[in-house]
Structures are given as C-alpha cells and as structure tokens.
Design an enzyme around this catalytic site. Structure first.
Site, PDB file in Angstrom:
ATOM      1  N   ASP A  30       0.830  -1.207   0.000  1.00  0.00           N
ATOM      2  CA  ASP A  30       0.000   0.000   0.000  1.00  0.00           C
ATOM      3  C   ASP A  30       0.867   1.260   0.000  1.00  0.00           C
ATOM      4  O   ASP A  30       1.991   1.253   0.501  1.00  0.00           O
ATOM      5  CB  ASP A  30      -0.910  -0.026   1.238  1.00  0.00           C
ATOM      6  CG  ASP A  30      -2.060   0.965   1.136  1.00  0.00           C
ATOM      7  OD1 ASP A  30      -2.372   1.408   0.011  1.00  0.00           O
ATOM      8  OD2 ASP A  30      -2.639   1.296   2.184  1.00  0.00           O
ATOM      9  N   ASN A  78     -11.084  -2.420  -5.163  1.00  0.00           N
ATOM     10  CA  ASN A  78     -10.328  -1.426  -5.927  1.00  0.00           C
ATOM     11  C   ASN A  78     -11.010  -1.021  -7.246  1.00  0.00           C
ATOM     12  O   ASN A  78     -10.617  -0.032  -7.874  1.00  0.00           O
ATOM     13  CB  ASN A  78      -8.886  -1.905  -6.203  1.00  0.00           C
ATOM     14  CG  ASN A  78      -7.991  -1.880  -4.976  1.00  0.00           C
ATOM     15  OD1 ASN A  78      -7.088  -2.700  -4.819  1.00  0.00           O
ATOM     16  ND2 ASN A  78      -8.228  -0.927  -4.072  1.00  0.00           N
TER      17      ASN A  78
HETATM   18  C1  IPE Z   1      -5.413  -2.697  -0.098  1.00  0.00           C
HETATM   19  O1  IPE Z   1      -5.102  -1.349  -0.213  1.00  0.00           O
HETATM   20  C2  IPE Z   1      -5.384  -3.376  -1.421  1.00  0.00           C
HETATM   21  C3  IPE Z   1      -4.078  -3.512  -2.044  1.00  0.00           C
HETATM   22  C4  IPE Z   1      -2.930  -3.176  -1.528  1.00  0.00           C
HETATM   23  C5  IPE Z   1      -4.098  -4.115  -3.363  1.00  0.00           C
HETATM   24  P1  IPE Z   1      -6.223  -0.218  -0.364  1.00  0.00           P
HETATM   25  O2  IPE Z   1      -5.500   1.055  -0.495  1.00  0.00           O
HETATM   26  O3  IPE Z   1      -7.170  -0.597  -1.436  1.00  0.00           O
HETATM   27  O4  IPE Z   1      -6.992  -0.326   1.037  1.00  0.00           O
HETATM   28  P2  IPE Z   1      -7.844   0.771   1.807  1.00  0.00           P
HETATM   29  O5  IPE Z   1      -8.844   1.319   0.851  1.00  0.00           O
HETATM   30  O6  IPE Z   1      -6.891   1.834   2.252  1.00  0.00           O
HETATM   31  O7  IPE Z   1      -8.436   0.037   2.960  1.00  0.00           O
HETATM   32  C1  IPE Z   2      -1.694   0.250  -3.241  1.00  0.00           C
HETATM   33  O1  IPE Z   2      -1.467   1.608  -3.307  1.00  0.00           O
HETATM   34  C2  IPE Z   2      -1.898  -0.375  -4.589  1.00  0.00           C
HETATM   35  C3  IPE Z   2      -3.301  -0.724  -4.893  1.00  0.00           C
HETATM   36  C4  IPE Z   2      -4.290  -0.677  -4.048  1.00  0.00           C
HETATM   37  C5  IPE Z   2      -3.590  -1.144  -6.241  1.00  0.00           C
HETATM   38  P1  IPE Z   2      -2.648   2.658  -3.266  1.00  0.00           P
HETATM   39  O2  IPE Z   2      -3.037   2.969  -4.657  1.00  0.00           O
HETATM   40  O3  IPE Z   2      -3.747   2.204  -2.398  1.00  0.00           O
HETATM   41  O4  IPE Z   2      -1.899   3.896  -2.617  1.00  0.00           O
HETATM   42  P2  IPE Z   2      -2.498   4.908  -1.574  1.00  0.00           P
HETATM   43  O5  IPE Z   2      -3.012   4.112  -0.415  1.00  0.00           O
HETATM   44  O6  IPE Z   2      -3.595   5.651  -2.262  1.00  0.00           O
HETATM   45  O7  IPE Z   2      -1.354   5.782  -1.203  1.00  0.00           O
HETATM   46 MG    MG Z   3      -4.131   2.434  -0.422  1.00  0.00          MG
END
Ligand code: IPE
Ligand code: IPE
Ligand code: MG
Length: 252
Positions: A30, A78
């Site tokens: 993340d 997502n």
């Molecule tokens: C979790 O991260 C999913 C992945 C790393 C693929 P998210 O960024 O989607 O999770 P939330 O929305 O902060 O809980």
């Molecule tokens: C994790 O990074 C990757 C996916 C969920 C695909 P994020 O895209 O959630 O990054 P932040 O949390 O917005 O910084």
């Molecule tokens: Mg995230």
C-alpha cells in the site's frame, strides 16, 4: 528421503544464518498513490514504481528463508477507483507479466494467482494462465499474486463450491469442520501466512487473507510501498524470529 536440492540449500542457509524467519510472508503493498502525489505525479506513476520493487523483494526471499511470498496487487474493492486508474493497473499487470516472465522462470519461482478471475480481461487471464503453466515445475519460491482478490469474496466463492458438493452428494455436511473450508479457498495449496506486512502506515487488513491470517503475526510499517527494500524485509523477518507465537497455548 532425497529432498528437493533447492529446499535443502535454503534450509541449510537459514540454519547457518541462525534465525528462524517466516516461511510464508504476505504483503499488502500500500501507499503507491501517496508516493506519487508527494512527487506531484499521477497515481499510476506510483503504481509503476511499486511494481518495480517486487522483483528485488522476490529475489531476497531465498536468502531470508521465505519459501512463500503472497502479494496483494488489486482488491475486489479497488474497482471503485477511477476508470483511468483501474485500466492503468490492468495494463500494468500485463506489462509486469511480460517483463518478468523470463526472470521468474530462470529464478525457479513458481507463480500462482488468487482472486476471482471473472471480472478480468480475457487477455490478462490468458497471460496469468501462461505464467502459471510456465513456472509450474519451479520450486525455490512460491509467489502468489492476489488480483481481484477479497477475503470475503473468496470465502463466499468457497462456500458456494462446498454447497454444490453437498447438494451433489459428494460431501457429507456433518463432516464439515475447519479443515474442510480451506480446501475450497483459492489458497488451498498454500500454508497460512506466518507474517503479514502492510506498508504505508494504515493498520487494517482491507479484506486480505481473512481466514488464512487468523494466527499470523502482523507488521504495520510507515514506509510507502515504492520505498520498501529487501533490507527492511530482512529487519521484519528478524523481528518475527524473536516473537513468541503461542497459538492460544503456553510456550514458556
Ligand atoms: C489494499 O489497499 C489493497 C491492495 C494493496 C491491493 P487499499 O488502499 O485498497 O486499502 P484501503 O482502501 O486503504 O483500505
Ligand atoms: C496500493 O497503493 C496499490 C493498490 C491498491 C492497487 P494505493 O493505490 O492504495 O496507494 P495509496 O493508499 O492511495 O497511497
Ligand atoms: Mg491504499
């Protein structure tokens, strides 16, 4: 009993190193979006940077004694993101497979994908199938990539298959216990994760490996995923080695 030489070398290496690290590490990668935003760049720039970190983390696994690495790449939630981001991520997955395929084969890495494939593009599914088939005989590291994965969705899909087996008379409902359901999960061939790492400072599971992580150790670290390094992974594995996993019992 003759053992897989790769496994034997690995075990000797880890024993020689004198620490008992996790055999299965799962990572919620993340923070890509924030990493990009901090640099005034679009979110996809962060996803590309994040994808490039995966290779060195996979490469570090053998020397750290990690036999199973499971990474969360795209959750069932997502899809709520903009069409541009979702499409960009899907094309990134295709690029990642094309770019890394040879390296993964040569490095004796076995790749598997978990998650529900129904919503994925047929071209991506074909590439996932090809990578799984090409690495099927590999044994050094088991890399599992979670795409369109959600723990609740996985349990629901597993329950549906289990119910079908009951309806067809293949499974006695009275025999169902906590050993039964995991056989229907996407992860049925994998051990449970020993250590779950989440980067980016958020202390939540976000629907990752809900059933499997019942007794996993957790590490929530502030590093944004594109800044994560093998050195940090090693530090977390060493810290894991000092933990007392009691599984509800008493160990000392
Ligand atoms: C979790 O991260 C999913 C992945 C790393 C693929 P998210 O960024 O989607 O999770 P939330 O929305 O902060 O809980
Ligand atoms: C994790 O990074 C990757 C996916 C969920 C695909 P994020 O895209 O959630 O990054 P932040 O949390 O917005 O910084
Ligand atoms: Mg995230």
């Amino acid at each position: 009993m003759p053992k897989d030489p790769a496994q034997t070398a690995l075990a000797e290496h880890v024993e020689g190193g004198g620490f008992h690290g996790p055999a299965h590490v799962a990572i919620i990668m993340d923070g890509n979006g924030r990493w990009a935003t901090q640099r005034g760049r679009p979110r996809l720039f962060g996803h590309h940077a994040g994808a490039r970190r995966v290779r060195e983390v996979v490469e570090a696994c053998p020397r750290l004694g990690i036999r199973y690495l499971t990474i969360f790449a795209f959750s069932t939630e997502n899809w709520k993101r903009t069409q541009v981001e979702v499409a960009g991520l899907m094309s990134l997955f295709r690029r990642y497979i094309t770019r890394e395929m040879r390296e993964l084969v040569e490095q004796n890495v076995r790749v598997r994908f978990i998650g529900d494939r129904v919503r994925l593009d047929p071209k991506l599914i074909a590439m996932m199938d090809e990578l799984e088939a090409l690495t099927e005989a590999n044994t050094l590291v088991h890399l599992t990539v979670a795409i369109n994965y959600g723990g609740r969705d996985e349990v629901a899909r597993a329950t549906k298959r289990l119910a079908r087996d009951v309806a067809a008379g293949r499974l006695d409902p009275e025999s169902v216990d906590e050993e039964t359901l995991p056989r229907y999960l996407d992860t049925h061939v994998l051990p449970d994760p020993d250590l779950v790492i989440r980067t980016s400072g958020e202390a939540r599971i976000s629907n990752f490996l809900l059933w499997q992580s019942a007794y996993s150790e957790y590490e929530f670290i502030d590093t944004l995923w594109p800044d994560f390094t093998p050195a940090e992974l090693e530090r977390l594995c060493r810290s894991y080695g000092r933990r007392d996993r009691r599984f509800g019992g008493v160990t000392r």
